[in-house]
Design a protein around this motif. Sequence first.
Motif, PDB file in Angstrom:
ATOM      1  N   ALA A   1     -14.322   6.558  -0.197  1.00  0.00           N
ATOM      2  CA  ALA A   1     -13.079   6.551  -0.989  1.00  0.00           C
ATOM      3  C   ALA A   1     -12.233   7.793  -0.677  1.00  0.00           C
ATOM      4  CB  ALA A   1     -13.401   6.478  -2.472  1.00  0.00           C
ATOM      5  N   ASP A   2     -12.892   8.954  -0.524  1.00  0.00           N
ATOM      6  CA  ASP A   2     -12.152  10.190  -0.219  1.00  0.00           C
ATOM      7  C   ASP A   2     -11.512  10.135   1.167  1.00  0.00           C
ATOM      8  OD1 ASP A   2     -12.816  11.177  -2.660  1.00  0.00           O
ATOM      9  OD2 ASP A   2     -14.413  12.506  -1.950  1.00  0.00           O
ATOM     10  N   SER A   3     -12.125   9.364   2.083  1.00  0.00           N
ATOM     11  CA  SER A   3     -11.548   9.213   3.420  1.00  0.00           C
ATOM     12  C   SER A   3     -10.354   8.263   3.398  1.00  0.00           C
ATOM     13  CB  SER A   3     -12.592   8.651   4.391  1.00  0.00           C
ATOM     14  OG  SER A   3     -13.670   9.525   4.504  1.00  0.00           O
ATOM     15  N   VAL A   4     -10.455   7.229   2.571  1.00  0.00           N
ATOM     16  CA  VAL A   4      -9.467   6.141   2.623  1.00  0.00           C
ATOM     17  C   VAL A   4      -8.266   6.398   1.711  1.00  0.00           C
ATOM     18  CG1 VAL A   4      -9.122   3.704   2.032  1.00  0.00           C
ATOM     19  CG2 VAL A   4     -11.172   4.392   3.296  1.00  0.00           C
ATOM     20  N   VAL A   5      -8.536   6.726   0.458  1.00  0.00           N
ATOM     21  CA  VAL A   5      -7.487   6.712  -0.574  1.00  0.00           C
ATOM     22  C   VAL A   5      -6.317   7.666  -0.273  1.00  0.00           C
ATOM     23  CG1 VAL A   5      -7.046   7.219  -3.027  1.00  0.00           C
ATOM     24  CG2 VAL A   5      -9.002   5.789  -2.356  1.00  0.00           C
ATOM     25  N   PRO A   6      -6.589   8.956   0.024  1.00  0.00           N
ATOM     26  CA  PRO A   6      -5.438   9.853   0.277  1.00  0.00           C
ATOM     27  C   PRO A   6      -4.622   9.422   1.492  1.00  0.00           C
ATOM     28  CG  PRO A   6      -7.491  11.099   0.035  1.00  0.00           C
ATOM     29  CD  PRO A   6      -7.869   9.662   0.146  1.00  0.00           C
ATOM     30  N   ARG A   7      -5.301   8.823   2.495  1.00  0.00           N
ATOM     31  CA  ARG A   7      -4.573   8.401   3.710  1.00  0.00           C
ATOM     32  C   ARG A   7      -3.627   7.243   3.425  1.00  0.00           C
ATOM     33  NH1 ARG A   7      -9.243  10.374   5.985  1.00  0.00           N
ATOM     34  NH2 ARG A   7      -8.819  11.801   7.714  1.00  0.00           N
ATOM     35  N   VAL A   8      -4.089   6.279   2.639  1.00  0.00           N
ATOM     36  CA  VAL A   8      -3.238   5.123   2.329  1.00  0.00           C
ATOM     37  C   VAL A   8      -1.999   5.580   1.562  1.00  0.00           C
ATOM     38  CG1 VAL A   8      -3.145   2.838   1.236  1.00  0.00           C
ATOM     39  CG2 VAL A   8      -5.296   3.663   2.173  1.00  0.00           C
ATOM     40  N   VAL A   9      -2.212   6.450   0.595  1.00  0.00           N
ATOM     41  CA  VAL A   9      -1.088   6.929  -0.220  1.00  0.00           C
ATOM     42  C   VAL A   9      -0.136   7.769   0.634  1.00  0.00           C
ATOM     43  CG1 VAL A   9      -0.461   8.350  -2.217  1.00  0.00           C
ATOM     44  CG2 VAL A   9      -2.389   6.763  -2.375  1.00  0.00           C
ATOM     45  N   ALA A  10      -0.705   8.632   1.491  1.00  0.00           N
ATOM     46  CA  ALA A  10       0.140   9.469   2.366  1.00  0.00           C
ATOM     47  C   ALA A  10       0.943   8.577   3.330  1.00  0.00           C
ATOM     48  CB  ALA A  10      -0.729  10.449   3.145  1.00  0.00           C
TER      49      ALA A  10
ATOM     50  N   GLU B   1      -1.182   6.084  -9.567  1.00  0.00           N
ATOM     51  CA  GLU B   1      -0.557   6.402 -10.857  1.00  0.00           C
ATOM     52  C   GLU B   1       0.096   7.779 -10.797  1.00  0.00           C
ATOM     53  OE1 GLU B   1      -3.222   4.051 -13.924  1.00  0.00           O
ATOM     54  OE2 GLU B   1      -2.919   6.141 -14.557  1.00  0.00           O
ATOM     55  N   LYS B   2      -0.654   8.736 -10.255  1.00  0.00           N
ATOM     56  CA  LYS B   2      -0.177  10.127 -10.156  1.00  0.00           C
ATOM     57  C   LYS B   2       1.080  10.215  -9.294  1.00  0.00           C
ATOM     58  CE  LYS B   2      -1.878  14.666  -8.851  1.00  0.00           C
ATOM     59  NZ  LYS B   2      -2.214  15.056  -7.505  1.00  0.00           N
ATOM     60  N   GLU B   3       1.126   9.415  -8.228  1.00  0.00           N
ATOM     61  CA  GLU B   3       2.234   9.493  -7.263  1.00  0.00           C
ATOM     62  C   GLU B   3       3.377   8.527  -7.594  1.00  0.00           C
ATOM     63  OE1 GLU B   3       2.547  11.686  -4.951  1.00  0.00           O
ATOM     64  OE2 GLU B   3       0.542  12.551  -4.886  1.00  0.00           O
ATOM     65  N   GLY B   4       3.221   7.758  -8.676  1.00  0.00           N
ATOM     66  CA  GLY B   4       4.269   6.806  -9.068  1.00  0.00           C
ATOM     67  C   GLY B   4       4.414   5.636  -8.096  1.00  0.00           C
ATOM     68  N   ILE B   5       3.298   5.228  -7.515  1.00  0.00           N
ATOM     69  CA  ILE B   5       3.305   4.076  -6.595  1.00  0.00           C
ATOM     70  C   ILE B   5       2.697   2.872  -7.307  1.00  0.00           C
ATOM     71  CG2 ILE B   5       2.237   3.185  -4.465  1.00  0.00           C
ATOM     72  CD1 ILE B   5       2.504   6.015  -3.311  1.00  0.00           C
ATOM     73  N   GLU B   6       3.340   1.711  -7.160  1.00  0.00           N
ATOM     74  CA  GLU B   6       2.787   0.489  -7.766  1.00  0.00           C
ATOM     75  C   GLU B   6       1.619   0.015  -6.925  1.00  0.00           C
ATOM     76  OE1 GLU B   6       5.757  -2.590  -8.204  1.00  0.00           O
ATOM     77  OE2 GLU B   6       7.247  -1.073  -8.714  1.00  0.00           O
ATOM     78  N   LEU B   7       0.480  -0.261  -7.597  1.00  0.00           N
ATOM     79  CA  LEU B   7      -0.711  -0.699  -6.863  1.00  0.00           C
ATOM     80  C   LEU B   7      -1.018  -2.162  -7.198  1.00  0.00           C
ATOM     81  CD1 LEU B   7      -3.170  -0.065  -5.078  1.00  0.00           C
ATOM     82  CD2 LEU B   7      -4.360   0.700  -7.144  1.00  0.00           C
ATOM     83  N   TYR B   8      -1.222  -2.961  -6.155  1.00  0.00           N
ATOM     84  CA  TYR B   8      -1.541  -4.380  -6.326  1.00  0.00           C
ATOM     85  C   TYR B   8      -2.924  -4.633  -5.743  1.00  0.00           C
ATOM     86  CZ  TYR B   8       3.387  -4.801  -7.398  1.00  0.00           C
ATOM     87  OH  TYR B   8       4.625  -4.650  -7.977  1.00  0.00           O
ATOM     88  N   LEU B   9      -3.943  -4.661  -6.633  1.00  0.00           N
ATOM     89  CA  LEU B   9      -5.324  -4.866  -6.200  1.00  0.00           C
ATOM     90  C   LEU B   9      -5.763  -6.287  -6.539  1.00  0.00           C
ATOM     91  CD1 LEU B   9      -7.292  -1.638  -7.270  1.00  0.00           C
ATOM     92  CD2 LEU B   9      -6.834  -2.449  -4.946  1.00  0.00           C
ATOM     93  N   PRO B  10      -5.943  -7.152  -5.554  1.00  0.00           N
ATOM     94  CA  PRO B  10      -6.367  -8.517  -5.853  1.00  0.00           C
ATOM     95  C   PRO B  10      -7.760  -8.528  -6.496  1.00  0.00           C
ATOM     96  CG  PRO B  10      -5.746  -8.283  -3.534  1.00  0.00           C
ATOM     97  CD  PRO B  10      -5.796  -6.907  -4.117  1.00  0.00           C
TER      98      PRO B  10
END
Length: 340
Positions: free
Chosen positions: A246-255, A286-295
Amino acid sequence: MLILALESSCDETAASVSRDGREILSNVVYSQIDMHALYGGVVPEIASRKHAEKITAVAAEAVRQAGIEWSDLDAVAATCAPGLIGALLVGANFAKACSLMLNVPFIPVHHIRGHIAAGYVAFPQLEPPFTALVASGGHTVIIDVEDYTKMTVLGTTRDDAAGEAFDKIGRVLSLPYPGGAALDKLAQTGNKDRYKLPRASVNGHPFDFSFSGLKTAAVNLAHNAKQKGEEIDPNDLAAAVAHAVADSVVPRVVAAAKEMGRKKITAAGGVAANSILRAKLTALCEKEGIELYLPPLSLCGDNGAMIACQAYYEYMAGNTSDSSQNCYANMAVSDQLCGR
Ligand code: KG4
Ligand code: ZN
């Protein structure tokens, strides 16, 4: 518009009927996983043979559950790339035969585009542009989705897919194949800080991943403990692995989303079912104000509905083909299948 879609790229024989893309009238999945679990991984030859045995019944069931007749179909679609080539050919050839018999177009669909479309099925309001993460047993990729059929890869794994790492680590913990979901369960009660695992990055490529170091580190931890006659705590190791992924993936997707100026993110593929990854992605968006769509989890793994949905948008873009269409084991998500 009614589309029957077949998915047979790996170890699920799946079929679905969609109406105008997002309305799913049926979604039938036959999983071969019990068979492959005996061998600790997917055996391509067995996968092809099982698809050949099951495809007719699965497609017929999808048509029956949709409450329509075969003659009501306006097009037939199938996953044509990427995947196990023998497995892909079974679904594609069945679909091409159907399209010939019914005298309707054949729509070839890219499997990763299908995974992205799981978001359209789950969220009627979701429209491009957005950033998509597709993380599965074979892929870990961040994609800029400019439009339904126009996309660019922003980052990808340099070695193993995230799911592959979960599955190999699951194996050393003696979990049945595929180990991802079982590791997720173990991680719930684990201490994430007991074992230290690496978070790799690729110099000069901020959105690329590498999971082979994580896999080797976790496997070595387990083997070294065994050699010393010590017990490894499976819950703690599972938690360490899930947090490292998760630490590898999550910040990269948001960035990546921020870099492209996108305000929406979706995630799909089997690994997008991981509860720790979902929680961390939710918190950061949530922190970055991005809408997240998780199926929902049922649409994260391989299924026919995602292919039936994407097939509609391919059709609308004019991406139809005929019985000469081939399948491809590897193909970039940005490339067009028809005409190759
Ligand atoms: O998308 P998918 O069903 O098939 C492929 O296209 O590969 O993904 C399967 C992968 C496997 O590696 C499996 O272990 C992983 O997704 N997976 C998970 C979870 N559920 C499935 N990995 C982590 N956590 C989960 N909850
Ligand atoms: Zn998949």
